[in-house]
Design a protein around this motif. Sequence first.
Motif, PDB file in Angstrom:
ATOM      1  N   VAL A 232      45.607  97.935-101.372  1.00  0.00           N
ATOM      2  CA  VAL A 232      44.386  97.144-101.485  1.00  0.00           C
ATOM      3  C   VAL A 232      44.414  96.078-100.401  1.00  0.00           C
ATOM      4  CG1 VAL A 232      43.101  95.505-102.950  1.00  0.00           C
ATOM      5  CG2 VAL A 232      44.187  97.477-103.990  1.00  0.00           C
ATOM      6  N   VAL A 233      43.245  95.669 -99.941  1.00  0.00           N
ATOM      7  CA  VAL A 233      43.132  94.502 -99.068  1.00  0.00           C
ATOM      8  C   VAL A 233      42.210  93.496 -99.733  1.00  0.00           C
ATOM      9  CG1 VAL A 233      42.081  93.623 -96.927  1.00  0.00           C
ATOM     10  CG2 VAL A 233      43.703  95.520 -96.836  1.00  0.00           C
ATOM     11  N   ILE A 234      42.648  92.248 -99.784  1.00  0.00           N
ATOM     12  CA  ILE A 234      41.845  91.156-100.342  1.00  0.00           C
ATOM     13  C   ILE A 234      41.298  90.322 -99.191  1.00  0.00           C
ATOM     14  CG2 ILE A 234      41.890  89.052-101.728  1.00  0.00           C
ATOM     15  CD1 ILE A 234      44.046  90.318-103.446  1.00  0.00           C
ATOM     16  N   THR A 235      39.999  90.072 -99.207  1.00  0.00           N
ATOM     17  CA  THR A 235      39.334  89.318 -98.143  1.00  0.00           C
ATOM     18  C   THR A 235      38.530  88.170 -98.731  1.00  0.00           C
ATOM     19  OG1 THR A 235      39.143  91.294 -96.743  1.00  0.00           O
ATOM     20  CG2 THR A 235      37.657  89.449 -96.252  1.00  0.00           C
ATOM     21  N   ALA A 236      38.697  86.997 -98.147  1.00  0.00           N
ATOM     22  CA  ALA A 236      37.846  85.851 -98.495  1.00  0.00           C
ATOM     23  C   ALA A 236      36.973  85.557 -97.285  1.00  0.00           C
ATOM     24  CB  ALA A 236      38.683  84.634 -98.850  1.00  0.00           C
ATOM     25  N   LEU A 237      35.701  85.258 -97.506  1.00  0.00           N
ATOM     26  CA  LEU A 237      34.800  84.992 -96.402  1.00  0.00           C
ATOM     27  C   LEU A 237      33.807  83.895 -96.764  1.00  0.00           C
ATOM     28  CD1 LEU A 237      32.128  87.819 -96.267  1.00  0.00           C
ATOM     29  CD2 LEU A 237      33.996  87.900 -97.902  1.00  0.00           C
ATOM     30  N   GLY A 238      33.329  83.212 -95.732  1.00  0.00           N
ATOM     31  CA  GLY A 238      32.372  82.143 -95.966  1.00  0.00           C
ATOM     32  C   GLY A 238      31.737  81.685 -94.665  1.00  0.00           C
ATOM     33  N   ALA A 254      45.280  80.469 -99.152  1.00  0.00           N
ATOM     34  CA  ALA A 254      44.909  81.021-100.455  1.00  0.00           C
ATOM     35  C   ALA A 254      44.924  82.547-100.431  1.00  0.00           C
ATOM     36  CB  ALA A 254      43.533  80.507-100.862  1.00  0.00           C
ATOM     37  N   VAL A 255      44.440  83.147 -99.345  1.00  0.00           N
ATOM     38  CA  VAL A 255      44.438  84.611 -99.240  1.00  0.00           C
ATOM     39  C   VAL A 255      45.867  85.138 -99.146  1.00  0.00           C
ATOM     40  CG1 VAL A 255      43.762  86.565 -97.783  1.00  0.00           C
ATOM     41  CG2 VAL A 255      42.129  84.731 -98.236  1.00  0.00           C
ATOM     42  N   ARG A 256      46.709  84.486 -98.355  1.00  0.00           N
ATOM     43  CA  ARG A 256      48.115  84.882 -98.259  1.00  0.00           C
ATOM     44  C   ARG A 256      48.775  84.866 -99.636  1.00  0.00           C
ATOM     45  NH1 ARG A 256      48.333  82.075 -93.195  1.00  0.00           N
ATOM     46  NH2 ARG A 256      48.720  80.107 -94.287  1.00  0.00           N
ATOM     47  N   ASN A 257      48.565  83.777-100.348  1.00  0.00           N
ATOM     48  CA  ASN A 257      49.187  83.631-101.663  1.00  0.00           C
ATOM     49  C   ASN A 257      48.667  84.670-102.653  1.00  0.00           C
ATOM     50  OD1 ASN A 257      50.644  81.476-100.698  1.00  0.00           O
ATOM     51  ND2 ASN A 257      49.275  79.929-101.548  1.00  0.00           N
ATOM     52  N   ALA A 258      47.366  84.959-102.589  1.00  0.00           N
ATOM     53  CA  ALA A 258      46.781  85.937-103.509  1.00  0.00           C
ATOM     54  C   ALA A 258      47.362  87.327-103.265  1.00  0.00           C
ATOM     55  CB  ALA A 258      45.264  85.959-103.361  1.00  0.00           C
TER      56      ALA A 258
END
Length: 278
Positions: A232-238, A254-258
């Motif tokens: 899976v890949v988790i992505t945060a964007l804004g 936060a993304v690294r930790n998640a």
Amino acid sequence: MRDSHPEEAAKEDKAQRAVQAIEVGGRLLLALADSQTPLTLRDLSNRSGLPASRAHPYLVSFGKLGLIEQESDTGRYALGPAALRLGLTCLHQLDPVRVALPVAQQLAASTGHAVAVAIWGNFGPTIIRMIEAREPLHVSMRAGTVMSILGTATGRAFAAVLPAERIEKAMAVALGDPDDRKAPLRKPKAGELQQAVAELREHGVTRAEGKPIPGVNAFSAPVLDHDGEPVVVITALGHRDGFSADWNSSAATAVRNAASEASSRLGWRNAGTLRPPG
């Protein structure tokens, strides 16, 4: 005497039903699980915080259950066949998406940013869940969207850990690249792949800065299973006004930790480190 609130009473009752002896003995099993090699009784005592005289009866009982075994020549202790059976069953029951989704939801809740969860599908990186930001963010990403492999943070996160030949064979509908929407993905340039690999190894995340969506920044990180495979890949964007593209920004952290937390839940022992592709 006033009766306690029903919810409080239920919590107290639940706490009282815990078996302290199991919690204490479990510290020995966890100490063995965290060790790459068998341990002496003294080592186990130090790592579990239990006196050797107190630890030994637990070890005898665990031995009868097959959860641990003792080497006859050295006297050292290791996890036994029953522990292996438990571990294998747990791995078979694990669903990477089911594990990653709550982590992604917590990431969105704690940061306020939009968060996407992607898997590697038949045509490349594919969004399977989009969690909206607190503030409206108008992006053309939704479940089923196939991302550009080298043109998005999500795609680059996969590219950085998957074998190069697998990337080269992939076909993707490239987000933000209208001319290529109906065509197979071109053979990735070696330099771009190497850059994605270096980016992820150095920073623990990949980045998109205003591309492919103008004015929108993103960070992505892969979630690895117990074999170190990216599942899976988790992505945060804004929007760039409230989402810094700095590698050391709060969003990147936060993304690294998640991703590290989800990887740890899937059995990846070296959470926070990445396996070289290939």
